[in-house]
Design a protein around this motif. Structure first.
Motif, PDB file in Angstrom:
ATOM      1  N   PRO A 114      42.230  54.457  82.077  1.00  0.00           N
ATOM      2  CA  PRO A 114      43.099  55.477  82.684  1.00  0.00           C
ATOM      3  C   PRO A 114      42.579  56.883  82.413  1.00  0.00           C
ATOM      4  CG  PRO A 114      44.053  54.730  80.628  1.00  0.00           C
ATOM      5  CD  PRO A 114      42.836  53.871  80.862  1.00  0.00           C
ATOM      6  N   TRP A 115      43.007  57.816  83.244  1.00  0.00           N
ATOM      7  CA  TRP A 115      42.660  59.213  83.042  1.00  0.00           C
ATOM      8  C   TRP A 115      43.651  59.882  82.104  1.00  0.00           C
ATOM      9  CZ3 TRP A 115      38.369  61.745  83.866  1.00  0.00           C
ATOM     10  CH2 TRP A 115      37.474  61.309  84.855  1.00  0.00           C
ATOM     11  N   HIS A 116      43.134  60.769  81.262  1.00  0.00           N
ATOM     12  CA  HIS A 116      43.961  61.593  80.385  1.00  0.00           C
ATOM     13  C   HIS A 116      43.689  63.046  80.758  1.00  0.00           C
ATOM     14  CE1 HIS A 116      44.750  58.078  77.806  1.00  0.00           C
ATOM     15  NE2 HIS A 116      43.474  57.793  78.018  1.00  0.00           N
ATOM     16  N   ILE A 117      44.702  63.741  81.238  1.00  0.00           N
ATOM     17  CA  ILE A 117      44.544  65.133  81.660  1.00  0.00           C
ATOM     18  C   ILE A 117      44.826  66.042  80.465  1.00  0.00           C
ATOM     19  CG2 ILE A 117      45.149  66.847  83.376  1.00  0.00           C
ATOM     20  CD1 ILE A 117      44.017  64.184  84.476  1.00  0.00           C
ATOM     21  N   ILE A 118      43.814  66.790  80.055  1.00  0.00           N
ATOM     22  CA  ILE A 118      43.919  67.677  78.892  1.00  0.00           C
ATOM     23  C   ILE A 118      44.242  69.094  79.347  1.00  0.00           C
ATOM     24  CG2 ILE A 118      42.715  68.611  76.885  1.00  0.00           C
ATOM     25  CD1 ILE A 118      43.220  65.584  76.767  1.00  0.00           C
ATOM     26  N   ALA A 119      45.310  69.668  78.809  1.00  0.00           N
ATOM     27  CA  ALA A 119      45.662  71.061  79.111  1.00  0.00           C
ATOM     28  C   ALA A 119      44.712  71.968  78.340  1.00  0.00           C
ATOM     29  CB  ALA A 119      47.117  71.331  78.719  1.00  0.00           C
ATOM     30  N   ALA A 120      43.696  72.479  79.019  1.00  0.00           N
ATOM     31  CA  ALA A 120      42.629  73.242  78.357  1.00  0.00           C
ATOM     32  C   ALA A 120      42.780  74.747  78.513  1.00  0.00           C
ATOM     33  CB  ALA A 120      41.266  72.790  78.901  1.00  0.00           C
ATOM     34  N   GLU A 121      43.931  75.189  78.980  1.00  0.00           N
ATOM     35  CA  GLU A 121      44.166  76.624  79.177  1.00  0.00           C
ATOM     36  C   GLU A 121      44.148  77.375  77.844  1.00  0.00           C
ATOM     37  OE1 GLU A 121      45.672  79.398  82.439  1.00  0.00           O
ATOM     38  OE2 GLU A 121      44.585  77.502  82.342  1.00  0.00           O
ATOM     39  N   ASN A 122      44.735  76.760  76.829  1.00  0.00           N
ATOM     40  CA  ASN A 122      44.783  77.339  75.493  1.00  0.00           C
ATOM     41  C   ASN A 122      43.863  76.542  74.574  1.00  0.00           C
ATOM     42  OD1 ASN A 122      46.233  77.145  72.586  1.00  0.00           O
ATOM     43  ND2 ASN A 122      46.558  79.189  73.448  1.00  0.00           N
ATOM     44  N   LYS A 156      38.625  58.268  79.377  1.00  0.00           N
ATOM     45  CA  LYS A 156      38.268  59.243  80.398  1.00  0.00           C
ATOM     46  C   LYS A 156      39.206  60.450  80.291  1.00  0.00           C
ATOM     47  CE  LYS A 156      38.693  56.584  84.017  1.00  0.00           C
ATOM     48  NZ  LYS A 156      38.559  55.808  85.270  1.00  0.00           N
ATOM     49  N   LEU A 157      38.609  61.636  80.113  1.00  0.00           N
ATOM     50  CA  LEU A 157      39.402  62.858  79.966  1.00  0.00           C
ATOM     51  C   LEU A 157      38.976  63.894  80.996  1.00  0.00           C
ATOM     52  CD1 LEU A 157      38.154  62.099  76.752  1.00  0.00           C
ATOM     53  CD2 LEU A 157      40.382  63.123  76.352  1.00  0.00           C
ATOM     54  N   PHE A 158      39.956  64.595  81.544  1.00  0.00           N
ATOM     55  CA  PHE A 158      39.653  65.704  82.447  1.00  0.00           C
ATOM     56  C   PHE A 158      40.288  66.967  81.885  1.00  0.00           C
ATOM     57  CE2 PHE A 158      39.954  68.593  85.983  1.00  0.00           C
ATOM     58  CZ  PHE A 158      38.759  68.380  86.658  1.00  0.00           C
ATOM     59  N   PHE A 159      39.459  67.986  81.612  1.00  0.00           N
ATOM     60  CA  PHE A 159      39.922  69.254  81.059  1.00  0.00           C
ATOM     61  C   PHE A 159      40.356  70.157  82.213  1.00  0.00           C
ATOM     62  CE2 PHE A 159      38.119  69.584  76.533  1.00  0.00           C
ATOM     63  CZ  PHE A 159      38.214  68.208  76.349  1.00  0.00           C
ATOM     64  N   HIS A 160      41.652  70.466  82.233  1.00  0.00           N
ATOM     65  CA  HIS A 160      42.229  71.209  83.350  1.00  0.00           C
ATOM     66  C   HIS A 160      42.585  72.643  82.948  1.00  0.00           C
ATOM     67  CE1 HIS A 160      44.261  72.193  86.947  1.00  0.00           C
ATOM     68  NE2 HIS A 160      45.506  71.961  86.545  1.00  0.00           N
ATOM     69  N   LYS A 204      32.307  46.670  64.666  1.00  0.00           N
ATOM     70  CA  LYS A 204      31.352  46.673  65.788  1.00  0.00           C
ATOM     71  C   LYS A 204      32.073  46.910  67.117  1.00  0.00           C
ATOM     72  CE  LYS A 204      27.941  43.740  63.477  1.00  0.00           C
ATOM     73  NZ  LYS A 204      27.095  44.932  63.163  1.00  0.00           N
ATOM     74  N   PHE A 205      32.967  47.886  67.096  1.00  0.00           N
ATOM     75  CA  PHE A 205      33.776  48.222  68.270  1.00  0.00           C
ATOM     76  C   PHE A 205      33.175  49.442  68.960  1.00  0.00           C
ATOM     77  CE2 PHE A 205      37.721  50.351  70.019  1.00  0.00           C
ATOM     78  CZ  PHE A 205      37.905  49.446  71.053  1.00  0.00           C
ATOM     79  N   PRO A 206      32.665  49.297  70.194  1.00  0.00           N
ATOM     80  CA  PRO A 206      32.001  50.417  70.878  1.00  0.00           C
ATOM     81  C   PRO A 206      32.976  51.250  71.716  1.00  0.00           C
ATOM     82  CG  PRO A 206      31.655  48.396  72.106  1.00  0.00           C
ATOM     83  CD  PRO A 206      32.532  48.023  70.931  1.00  0.00           C
ATOM     84  N   VAL A 207      32.765  52.559  71.720  1.00  0.00           N
ATOM     85  CA  VAL A 207      33.631  53.489  72.442  1.00  0.00           C
ATOM     86  C   VAL A 207      32.778  54.382  73.336  1.00  0.00           C
ATOM     87  CG1 VAL A 207      35.333  55.340  72.241  1.00  0.00           C
ATOM     88  CG2 VAL A 207      35.281  53.507  70.529  1.00  0.00           C
ATOM     89  N   VAL A 208      33.213  54.548  74.587  1.00  0.00           N
ATOM     90  CA  VAL A 208      32.560  55.461  75.526  1.00  0.00           C
ATOM     91  C   VAL A 208      33.576  56.529  75.919  1.00  0.00           C
ATOM     92  CG1 VAL A 208      31.467  55.717  77.781  1.00  0.00           C
ATOM     93  CG2 VAL A 208      31.034  53.668  76.413  1.00  0.00           C
ATOM     94  N   VAL A 209      33.232  57.795  75.697  1.00  0.00           N
ATOM     95  CA  VAL A 209      34.140  58.904  75.987  1.00  0.00           C
ATOM     96  C   VAL A 209      33.548  59.740  77.116  1.00  0.00           C
ATOM     97  CG1 VAL A 209      35.367  60.895  75.067  1.00  0.00           C
ATOM     98  CG2 VAL A 209      34.859  58.951  73.565  1.00  0.00           C
ATOM     99  N   CYS A 210      34.245  59.781  78.248  1.00  0.00           N
ATOM    100  CA  CYS A 210      33.808  60.570  79.401  1.00  0.00           C
ATOM    101  C   CYS A 210      34.602  61.874  79.427  1.00  0.00           C
ATOM    102  CB  CYS A 210      34.054  59.795  80.692  1.00  0.00           C
ATOM    103  SG  CYS A 210      33.168  58.225  80.795  1.00  0.00           S
ATOM    104  N   VAL A 211      33.916  62.992  79.241  1.00  0.00           N
ATOM    105  CA  VAL A 211      34.579  64.302  79.214  1.00  0.00           C
ATOM    106  C   VAL A 211      34.184  65.075  80.467  1.00  0.00           C
ATOM    107  CG1 VAL A 211      34.957  66.425  77.926  1.00  0.00           C
ATOM    108  CG2 VAL A 211      34.526  64.286  76.698  1.00  0.00           C
ATOM    109  N   ASP A 212      35.105  65.136  81.412  1.00  0.00           N
ATOM    110  CA  ASP A 212      34.889  65.882  82.649  1.00  0.00           C
ATOM    111  C   ASP A 212      35.912  67.005  82.729  1.00  0.00           C
ATOM    112  OD1 ASP A 212      32.781  64.215  84.210  1.00  0.00           O
ATOM    113  OD2 ASP A 212      34.227  62.722  83.514  1.00  0.00           O
ATOM    114  N   GLY A 213      35.729  67.892  83.683  1.00  0.00           N
ATOM    115  CA  GLY A 213      36.679  68.992  83.819  1.00  0.00           C
ATOM    116  C   GLY A 213      36.096  70.138  84.610  1.00  0.00           C
ATOM    117  N   TRP A 214      36.900  71.186  84.757  1.00  0.00           N
ATOM    118  CA  TRP A 214      36.460  72.379  85.468  1.00  0.00           C
ATOM    119  C   TRP A 214      35.348  73.094  84.692  1.00  0.00           C
ATOM    120  CZ3 TRP A 214      38.305  73.292  90.258  1.00  0.00           C
ATOM    121  CH2 TRP A 214      39.538  72.736  90.618  1.00  0.00           C
TER     122      TRP A 214
END
Length: 334
Positions: free
Chosen positions: A299-307, A241-245, A109-119
């Motif tokens: 914390p924020w996790h910056i995802i390298a989304a170029e490839n 929290k993830l930001f697609f860069h 019963k472990f809840p997870v919230v995933v925030c996907v933001d980015g350009w």
């Protein structure tokens, strides 16, 4: 008083919080430490070096702080590439782990919230779609958040997100979270002849001014995010929290490709074109916002989304690592 070079236990929290003042009122709860006072063994206050944390039991801990002014977006290696064979192997391994972790979340019963933001055109929606197709559809929900309706604008910013948070044991994915809304609002400051002349340093100061208040205290937006995220974490939720860069060149290439195909042209709107045109001015806005809202528990996790291969592997790796660690803490605290 601690002496320089003295042997002390290490609390590894960097880069999970940004030091703002000598007093630390918000600290990582899963380290089971309540911060009281931060001290530097040297004569000068240096948030980029290391500090001392005095705790309830009188123990002294060494804390490494994130360097003030460090760029958040530069953490992503946009030149990184993965060959096809390695990609397929790691993708399959990580997907299997994530599927097992989801079942464990359901049992515990472990809840997870995933925030996907980015350009715009960074692959947020595509990445979520590919990821969830292997998950148990009964235990996750995906929300693609558009502009608030006229009725939603009558209420506080966080209300429409709060209402969509899943119950215990589920995963909630936000394709553009509350951060995308504030980024859009802040980006409006650079429009017009006068706004186009604002220097990058001034933009960062202006974001700091808006996210905080004029007297240096936490501003309305930062306070709202701290309240929402703090209450969720206190209730046992894991927030990822993830930001697609991506670079401006790659964003332009993707937007033009979408516009050229009549089957995908509808996916490009005025907001995407505006962001691409003003990419260089919006960059420091996003970078400063990520810096100010980076915290120990979310914390924020910056995802390298170029490839596309790198983007998917980093997305999977981040989720697997964070959920594994979160579940371990959750089970330990039961």
């Amino acid at each position: 008083n601690a002496q320089r070079g003295a042997r002390v236990p290490i609390v590894r929290v960097a880069p999970r919080f940004t030091l703002i003042s000598r007093k630390l009122n918000y600290f990582s709860s899963y380290e089971n430490v309540q911060g009281r006072e931060l001290r530097n063994p040297g004569s000068e206050w240096n948030p980029g070096f290391f500090l001392w944390l005095r705790c309830d039991g009188g123990n002294l801990y060494k804390v490494v702080a994130k360097t003030e002014g460090e760029s958040m977006l530069e953490k992503a290696d946009l030149k990184k590439r993965i060959d096809k064979e390695e990609y397929e192997q790691r993708k399959n391994e990580l997907t299997e782990k994530l599927v097992r972790l989801q079942q464990q979340c359901i049992r515990e019963k472990f809840p997870v919230v995933v925030c996907v933001d980015g350009w715009s055109a960074s692959g947020k929606g595509t990445s979520i779609s590919k990821l969830v197709k292997d998950l148990d559809a009964r235990a996750f929900t995906v929300y693609s958040m558009n502009d608030p309706t006229e009725d939603e604008c009558r209420y506080p910013l966080m209300k429409r997100f709060w209402e969509r948070i899943g119950q215990y044991g589920t995963m909630t994915f936000f394709d553009k979270s509350w951060y995308s809304e504030i980024i859009k609002n802040l980006s409006g400051m650079i429009s017009g002849d006068k706004g186009s002349a604002i220097a990058a340093a001034q933009i960062r100061d202006h974001v700091d001014y808006i996210v905080k208040s004029r007297n240096g205290q936490t501003g309305l937006f930062a306070e709202s995010t701290q309240i929402l995220e703090g209450q969720l974490v206190a209730d046992g939720y894991l927030i990822i929290k993830l930001f697609f860069h991506i670079s401006k060149k790659e964003q332009t290439k993707r937007i033009e490709a979408l516009e050229a195909d009549k089957n995908t042209a509808w996916r490009v709107n005025d907001e995407d074109l505006y962001q691409n045109k003003n990419y260089d001015k919006i960059y420091p806005i996003i970078d400063k916002l990520l810096e100010l809202t980076d915290s120990a528990d979310a914390p924020w996790h910056i995802i390298a989304a170029e490839n596309r291969r790198v983007r998917r592997i980093e997305f999977l790796e981040t989720l697997v690592t964070e959920i594994e660690e979160g579940l371990a803490r959750h089970v330990k605290m039961k």
